[in-house]
Write an enzyme that holds these catalytic residues in place. Structure first.
Site, short mmCIF file in Angstrom:
data_model
loop_
_atom_site.label_atom_id
_atom_site.label_comp_id
_atom_site.label_asym_id
_atom_site.label_seq_id
_atom_site.Cartn_x
_atom_site.Cartn_y
_atom_site.Cartn_z
N GLY A 165 0.79 -1.23 0.00
CA GLY A 165 0.00 0.00 0.00
C GLY A 165 0.82 1.28 0.00
CE LYS A 201 -12.60 4.02 -14.11
NZ LYS A 201 -13.10 5.40 -14.20
CG LEU A 203 -11.13 -1.52 -11.06
CD1 LEU A 203 -10.92 -3.03 -11.17
CD2 LEU A 203 -11.92 -1.01 -12.25
CD GLU A 275 -1.49 -10.28 -4.57
OE1 GLU A 275 -1.75 -9.06 -4.56
OE2 GLU A 275 -1.03 -10.88 -3.57
NE ARG A 291 6.04 -12.33 -0.79
CZ ARG A 291 4.81 -12.25 -0.33
NH1 ARG A 291 4.20 -13.32 0.14
NH2 ARG A 291 4.14 -11.10 -0.33
CB VAL A 294 0.77 -14.41 4.84
CG1 VAL A 294 0.18 -14.58 6.23
CG2 VAL A 294 2.02 -13.54 4.89
NE ARG A 337 -2.75 -12.22 6.31
CZ ARG A 337 -1.88 -11.72 5.44
NH1 ARG A 337 -0.99 -10.82 5.85
NH2 ARG A 337 -1.89 -12.11 4.17
#
Length: 447
Positions: A165, A201, A203, A275, A291, A294, A337
């Site tokens: 982020g 863009k 979303l 992703e 990799r 998590v 988590r």
């Protein structure tokens, strides 16, 4: 097969790799900082080597110390876990240059996918759909304005070398673009030493869907279905599901076929995760993690495949030994988590765990390095456990997770367990009616 593996990580992921090695009859070497001298992975490994003081840059990111530990203990391979050096192409290259196997993708593929612009252009050339946006790095604010006008507002300015982020800013209009451009570049330079940014863009109601893949050294690539990782706060995941409440089997098969075909053409090996943002029935590639993730346990629970074991087998030169049609999925899995954070402010809360009791029962798994008396250090990530459940249906998995959250005991430090209880009880979550923006709105309403 390897006889000894060094695990270049700490905490629950170091234990996760250690357990797979133990079941395969492979000896393990734990490396640790002075802050982790009493950590569980150090206690359980066959050998342990201290590689430096608490600061990660002087221990878990200290390449020379890690390689020295591998040399003096006679390790044949290094598993990097996730985080730290797991997606460092130079590290992977150096490991192999020293005659050791790197249990992960090639340095070339880590490098390619580590730059988000290069990753997008590579995936686009291989037929993977993208979010509309700039063709590459933006040269200046004028180019950003041109692209934004073409794709339409709102838009997202993103760091090319970004993650977590950082270096990401939304502009809802042309009047906000200049500030978003400036702030994103400043954050990117501070976080990654690279101020290159690009534009996509924005979303407004997407899901975050990711696809787990494995490839061997012989061109065989398969996927293990999707994970829905839409429950995020500031782009940090908190709860994941496998499969997604909104995808059909046909949609999963279609994106899976596209992804595996692309990575087969690349010659990709070992574990990786593509992703996507998913909205209105459309998948848009955003990045690839080269990799182990998590949240890999939810995939293991629905596929009944040990992904770490497969990583080790592939790095040792073995073939997958199965095709896509051999992989089946059963039931539903959810992962919460457990972070040592204030459940309302998300401020990290290191300290001593006075009491730890793990829940149990059918379909319950806890991945953690905690024990009563363990001191959570302030130097590393605040995640201290992962609570995973599996059940025949999503509704049954939610009920099982609620029961497990009521059983787990962590005293002495604050955790996000109360937040997870509120999320699991929310009718919108129970309907699967959420997007990547849902959690921040939920926490704002409930604090």
């Amino acid at each position: 097969m390897f006889s000894k593996i060094l695990i270049a990580n700490r905490g629950e992921i170091a234990l996760r790799v250690l357990r797979a090695c133990r079941e395969m009859g492979i000896r393990t070497v734990a490396v640790h900082s002075t802050a982790d001298a009493d950590a569980m992975h150090v206690r359980l490994a066959d050998e342990a080597v201290c590689i430096g003081p608490p600061a990660a840059r002087e221990s878990y990111l200290n390449v020379a110390a890690i390689l020295s530990a591998a040399t003096i203990t006679g390790a044949e391979a290094i598993h990097p876990g996730y985080g730290f050096l797991s997606e460092n192409a130079d590290f992977a290259e150096t490991v192999e240059a020293h005659g050791l196997a790197f249990i992960g993708p090639t340095a070339e593929h880590i490098r390619t996918m580590g730059d988000k612009i290069t990753a997008k252009t590579t995936m686009e050339a291989l037929g993977v759909p993208l979010v509309p946006g700039s063709d590459g790095e933006l040269a200046n604010i004028d180019e950003a304005r041109e692209v934004a006008a073409r794709v339409g507002y709102p838009v997202l300015i993103k760091a090319a070398a970004g993650g977590g982020g950082r270096g990401m800013k939304v502009a809802h209009s042309e009047g906000e673009l200049a500030e978003a451009w400036s702030v994103a570049r400043t954050e990117a330079l501070a976080a990654f030493g690279n101020d290159a940014v690009y534009l996509e863009k924005y979303l407004d109601r997407p899901r975050h869907i990711e696809l787990q893949i494995l490839g061997d050294m012989y061109g065989n690539v398969v996927h293990f279905g999707e994970r829905d990782c839409s429950l995020q706060r500031r782009h940090q995941k908190l709860l994941e599901e496998a499969g997604s409440p909104v995808l059909s089997v046909e949609e999963r098969d279609a994106i899976g076929a596209t992804a595996t075909a692309a990575l087969s053409k690349m010659g990709y090996r070992n574990a990786g995760t593509l992703e996507f943002l998913y909205q209105d029935g459309q998948f848009c590639f955003i990045e690839m993690n080269t990799r182990l993730q998590v949240e890999h346990p939810v995939t293991e629970m629905v596929s009944d495949v040990d992904l770490v074991r497969e990583q080790i087998r592939i790095a040792a030169g073995e073939k997958l030994g199965y095709g896509q049609s051999d992989i089946t999925f059963s039931g539903h899995a959810i992962e919460c988590r457990i972070n040592a954070e204030d459940p309302d402010t998300f401020i990290p809360c290191p300290g001593t765990v006075d009491v730890f009791h793990a829940p149990g029962g059918l379909g319950v798994r806890v991945d953690s390095a905690l024990y009563s008396g363990y001191r959570v250090p302030p130097f590393y990530d605040s995640m201290i456990a992962k609570l995973i459940v599996h059940a025949p249906t999503r509704a049954a998995a939610i009920a099982r997770m609620q029961r497990a959250l009521d059983e787990i005991v962590v005293e002495g430090v604050k955790t996000v367990i109360p937040l997870h209880r509120r999320i699991l009880a929310d009718p919108e979550f129970q309907r699967g009616d959420y997007t990547i923006h849902w959690l921040e709105n939920f926490t704002a309403r409930n604090t």
